[in-house]
Design a protein around this motif. Structure first.
Motif, PDB file in Angstrom:
ATOM      1  N   THR A 225       0.811  -1.214   0.000  1.00 56.59           N
ATOM      2  CA  THR A 225       0.000   0.000   0.000  1.00 56.59           C
ATOM      3  C   THR A 225       0.850   1.274   0.000  1.00 56.59           C
ATOM      4  OG1 THR A 225      -0.206  -0.363   2.404  1.00 56.59           O
ATOM      5  CG2 THR A 225      -2.085  -0.986   1.027  1.00 56.59           C
ATOM      6  N   ASP A 226       2.126   1.167   0.355  1.00 52.78           N
ATOM      7  CA  ASP A 226       3.031   2.329   0.301  1.00 52.78           C
ATOM      8  C   ASP A 226       3.571   2.572  -1.106  1.00 52.78           C
ATOM      9  OD1 ASP A 226       2.720   2.765   2.995  1.00 52.78           O
ATOM     10  OD2 ASP A 226       4.510   1.629   3.565  1.00 52.78           O
ATOM     11  N   TYR A 227       3.286   1.649  -2.027  1.00 57.26           N
ATOM     12  CA  TYR A 227       3.848   1.735  -3.369  1.00 57.26           C
ATOM     13  C   TYR A 227       2.775   1.845  -4.455  1.00 57.26           C
ATOM     14  CZ  TYR A 227       8.282   0.486  -1.227  1.00 57.26           C
ATOM     15  OH  TYR A 227       9.417   0.492  -0.443  1.00 57.26           O
ATOM     16  N   LEU A 228       1.530   2.003  -4.065  1.00 49.69           N
ATOM     17  CA  LEU A 228       0.459   2.067  -5.049  1.00 49.69           C
ATOM     18  C   LEU A 228       0.562   3.341  -5.884  1.00 49.69           C
ATOM     19  CD1 LEU A 228      -2.648   0.896  -2.956  1.00 49.69           C
ATOM     20  CD2 LEU A 228      -1.222  -0.474  -4.498  1.00 49.69           C
ATOM     21  N   CYS A 229       0.297   3.198  -7.185  1.00 48.21           N
ATOM     22  CA  CYS A 229       0.234   4.365  -8.055  1.00 48.21           C
ATOM     23  C   CYS A 229      -1.043   5.148  -7.757  1.00 48.21           C
ATOM     24  CB  CYS A 229       0.279   3.950  -9.526  1.00 48.21           C
ATOM     25  SG  CYS A 229      -1.151   2.979 -10.057  1.00 48.21           S
ATOM     26  N   GLU A 230      -1.189   6.316  -8.353  1.00 46.04           N
ATOM     27  CA  GLU A 230      -2.341   7.171  -8.051  1.00 46.04           C
ATOM     28  C   GLU A 230      -3.654   6.483  -8.395  1.00 46.04           C
ATOM     29  OE1 GLU A 230      -4.084  11.644  -9.155  1.00 46.04           O
ATOM     30  OE2 GLU A 230      -2.080  11.041  -9.805  1.00 46.04           O
ATOM     31  N   ASP A 231      -3.686   5.802  -9.549  1.00 46.21           N
ATOM     32  CA  ASP A 231      -4.928   5.144  -9.969  1.00 46.21           C
ATOM     33  C   ASP A 231      -5.305   4.016  -9.013  1.00 46.21           C
ATOM     34  OD1 ASP A 231      -7.077   4.500 -11.958  1.00 46.21           O
ATOM     35  OD2 ASP A 231      -5.936   2.636 -12.114  1.00 46.21           O
ATOM     36  N   CYS A 232      -4.350   3.173  -8.643  1.00 47.05           N
ATOM     37  CA  CYS A 232      -4.626   2.056  -7.738  1.00 47.05           C
ATOM     38  C   CYS A 232      -4.999   2.563  -6.344  1.00 47.05           C
ATOM     39  CB  CYS A 232      -3.420   1.125  -7.651  1.00 47.05           C
ATOM     40  SG  CYS A 232      -3.111   0.188  -9.173  1.00 47.05           S
ATOM     41  N   SER A 233      -4.326   3.607  -5.889  1.00 48.28           N
ATOM     42  CA  SER A 233      -4.619   4.181  -4.580  1.00 48.28           C
ATOM     43  C   SER A 233      -6.030   4.758  -4.550  1.00 48.28           C
ATOM     44  CB  SER A 233      -3.592   5.265  -4.242  1.00 48.28           C
ATOM     45  OG  SER A 233      -3.850   5.814  -2.978  1.00 48.28           O
ATOM     46  N   ASP A 234      -6.423   5.453  -5.617  1.00 45.90           N
ATOM     47  CA  ASP A 234      -7.768   6.024  -5.700  1.00 45.90           C
ATOM     48  C   ASP A 234      -8.820   4.924  -5.741  1.00 45.90           C
ATOM     49  OD1 ASP A 234      -9.609   8.352  -6.233  1.00 45.90           O
ATOM     50  OD2 ASP A 234      -9.954   7.200  -8.072  1.00 45.90           O
ATOM     51  N   ALA A 237      -9.186   3.477  -2.247  1.00 46.26           N
ATOM     52  CA  ALA A 237      -9.869   4.412  -1.336  1.00 46.26           C
ATOM     53  C   ALA A 237     -11.369   4.423  -1.602  1.00 46.26           C
ATOM     54  CB  ALA A 237      -9.289   5.816  -1.510  1.00 46.26           C
ATOM     55  N   LYS A 238     -11.764   4.403  -2.866  1.00 48.34           N
ATOM     56  CA  LYS A 238     -13.185   4.398  -3.202  1.00 48.34           C
ATOM     57  C   LYS A 238     -13.849   3.088  -2.780  1.00 48.34           C
ATOM     58  CE  LYS A 238     -13.119   7.731  -7.006  1.00 48.34           C
ATOM     59  NZ  LYS A 238     -13.274   7.925  -8.464  1.00 48.34           N
ATOM     60  N   LEU A 239     -13.131   1.976  -2.934  1.00 50.28           N
ATOM     61  CA  LEU A 239     -13.682   0.700  -2.475  1.00 50.28           C
ATOM     62  C   LEU A 239     -14.016   0.768  -0.988  1.00 50.28           C
ATOM     63  CD1 LEU A 239     -14.359  -2.316  -2.544  1.00 50.28           C
ATOM     64  CD2 LEU A 239     -11.907  -2.778  -2.260  1.00 50.28           C
ATOM     65  N   GLN A 240     -13.094   1.300  -0.196  1.00 49.90           N
ATOM     66  CA  GLN A 240     -13.330   1.398   1.244  1.00 49.90           C
ATOM     67  C   GLN A 240     -14.537   2.299   1.545  1.00 49.90           C
ATOM     68  OE1 GLN A 240      -9.542   1.779   3.628  1.00 49.90           O
ATOM     69  NE2 GLN A 240      -8.635   1.816   1.580  1.00 49.90           N
ATOM     70  N   LYS A 241     -14.683   3.365   0.766  1.00 43.07           N
ATOM     71  CA  LYS A 241     -15.827   4.266   0.936  1.00 43.07           C
ATOM     72  C   LYS A 241     -17.136   3.527   0.660  1.00 43.07           C
ATOM     73  CE  LYS A 241     -17.948   8.339  -1.235  1.00 43.07           C
ATOM     74  NZ  LYS A 241     -17.805   9.344  -2.323  1.00 43.07           N
ATOM     75  N   TYR A 242     -17.161   2.715  -0.416  1.00 46.03           N
ATOM     76  CA  TYR A 242     -18.389   2.011  -0.779  1.00 46.03           C
ATOM     77  C   TYR A 242     -18.714   0.902   0.227  1.00 46.03           C
ATOM     78  CZ  TYR A 242     -17.695   4.415  -5.234  1.00 46.03           C
ATOM     79  OH  TYR A 242     -17.506   5.377  -6.210  1.00 46.03           O
ATOM     80  N   LEU A 243     -17.690   0.221   0.726  1.00 47.02           N
ATOM     81  CA  LEU A 243     -17.927  -0.805   1.739  1.00 47.02           C
ATOM     82  C   LEU A 243     -18.534  -0.183   2.996  1.00 47.02           C
ATOM     83  CD1 LEU A 243     -14.700  -3.023   1.473  1.00 47.02           C
ATOM     84  CD2 LEU A 243     -16.980  -3.515   0.567  1.00 47.02           C
TER      85      LEU A 243
END
Length: 445
Positions: A225-234, A237-243
């Motif tokens: 998670t410290d190496y995720l690119c911007e697209d993967c990080s976004d 983050a959205k997955l966690q929001k939807y859950l």
């Protein structure tokens, strides 16, 4: 000398007295998947070996150690070790990805892996799986996770914890692999032989090693998670929001990786501590590159698999309810050939209405027949002999209460029994159990 042939090690027989548990899981799984818009897909038990080499990955334990492969003349086949690659092959070959997207399918299959048998881990095991192809949106990830959670809840499971992670895309994972190599290389002499090979070919797999020494070395390793690119990080983050929006509790566990090469971005597991070391009851995630890898057009996809044996272990441990197994509704005990022929005709007519009806096939006397009726838990019994045939009257006995009802042995017998059976069944529903009972009836229709 008589042969003493037993089932192969790592396989199990499911007996008639236990199969209702499997029916419960399979029925609820099908109904849950279909309520989410998924349709059933069936595919062969074996595939061309190349399918698994290309999809699962040549460096994985599954391919290197666990596959059952057969050579037939010039052709090589492998018993399926998992369902995703088979499902994607079937979707591609049958043109499903040319239809409206997303495509949503589910399957209930047996899989085969040559592993050391233990509780919850067999060489032939069974899976319920779903795959969704066509959507790259994190809403699809949330939807698939919600499906899994809904199924676990409908099965009655409790204290099941959701763990999630993102293992990134090929771009950000390449940077993470370099970080892992830099971390583990100073310890290379301490690693097990398998991990020494993984360090070169697939360093993320070191985090999944079961060796206590490798686990200790890897406890402070860099996290993806410290190496995720911007697209993967976004996306994560959205997955966690939807859950959170679905009211689904979760824990981010950056140590979750996958033993199969085709996974990207989201990975998740539903786990329990109640069945020992094999505590994962559901595992899944996203595999956006797999379809292209199998010669299809670039198409994002994701899914999960649930081990049915493990589900049943947890359900038994937690005392979950199962659908009531079907038992004999009415047993005819007979004396004489004429009575037997009458019983045979009555059972035929009752079976056409959906009842489970039986009569004697062993030539037993009347007392052994009644003992047999008790052993099979027959709900009702009827004794037919010469006297009953002559008078045209029989006594219908409700076995649980010992109550008897006299019925005419004529063409109205079937209809009269049907009415009595329904009335007796509804008498069993007291106020406290009415809701549960009606829910079960609805589930069995």
């Amino acid at each position: 000398m008589a042969l003493n042939i037993k089932r192969p090690n790592g396989t199990e027989d499911v007996l008639p007295k236990d199969v209702y548990k499997w029916h419960t899981v399979e029925k609820i799984a099908r109904e849950t998947a279909e309520s989410f818009g998924f349709g059933e897909l069936r595919f062969p038990t074996f595939e061309n070996t190349e399918l698994f080499l290309r999809s699962v990955g040549e460096t994985t334990d599954v391919v290197q150690k666990e596959m059952y492969t057969v050579k037939a003349k010039e052709t090589e086949f492998t018993l399926r070790p998992e369902g995703t690659a088979c499902a994607i092959r079937a979707m591609l070959q049958n043109g499903l990805l040319n239809e409206a997207l997303p495509q949503r399918i589910y399957y209930i299959i047996s899989c085969f892996r040559h592993e050391r048998p233990q509780a919850g881990r067999l060489r032939e095991f069974h899976q319920f799986g779903v795959e969704m192809a066509g959507s790259a949106a994190p809403t699809a990830d949330a939807e698939v996770i919600l499906l899994a959670k809904t199924l676990l809840e409908r099965l009655g499971l409790k204290n099941i914890k959701l763990l999630i992670n993102s293992i990134g895309c090929p771009t950000c994972r390449a940077k993470y692999h370099e970080a892992l190599k830099a971390y583990f290389e100073p310890h290379i002499d301490e690693l097990c032989d398998t991990c020494k090979e993984r360090l070169v070919k697939n360093p993320m797999r070191l985090l999944d090693c079961k060796s206590p020494i490798c686990k200790e070395i890897g406890k402070d390793a860099p996290v993806i998670t410290d190496y995720l690119c911007e697209d993967c990080s976004d996306h994560f983050a959205k997955l966690q929001k939807y859950l959170t929006g679905f009211g689904i509790e979760y824990t981010v566990d950056p140590r979750i990786v996958r033993g199969l090469d085709y996974y990207t971005k989201t990975v998740f597991e539903f786990v329990t501590t109640e069945i020992g070391a094999q505590g994962t009851v559901c595992g899944g995630g996203r595999y956006d590159g797999l379809i292209q890898q199998l010669s299809g057009q670039p198409t994002p996809a994701l899914g999960f698999g649930m081990g049915i044996e493990r589900l049943l272990l947890v359900m038994d441990k937690q005392g979950c309810d199962y659908l009531t197994p079907k038992k004999c509704d009415i047993y005819f005990a007979t004396m004489g050939d004429a009575a037997l022929e009458k019983a045979m005709q009555l059972t035929k007519d009752l079976r056409e209405l959906g009842y489970c009806a039986e009569y004697d096939l062993m030539g037993r006397g009347i007392k052994p027949q009644m003992k047999y009726a008790n052993k099979i838990n027959a709900a009702f019994t009827v004794v037919i002999g010469d006297n009953e045939l002559e008078s045209g009257r029989v006594k219908l006995k409700e076995m649980s209460k010992g109550e008897e009802t006299e019925l005419a042995l004529d063409d109205k017998f079937i209809g009269n029994f049907d009415s009595i059976y329904i009335d007796k069944m509804f008498e069993q529903f007291d106020e406290a159990s009415t809701v549960k009972a009606f829910g079960q009836i609805a589930g069995q229709q």
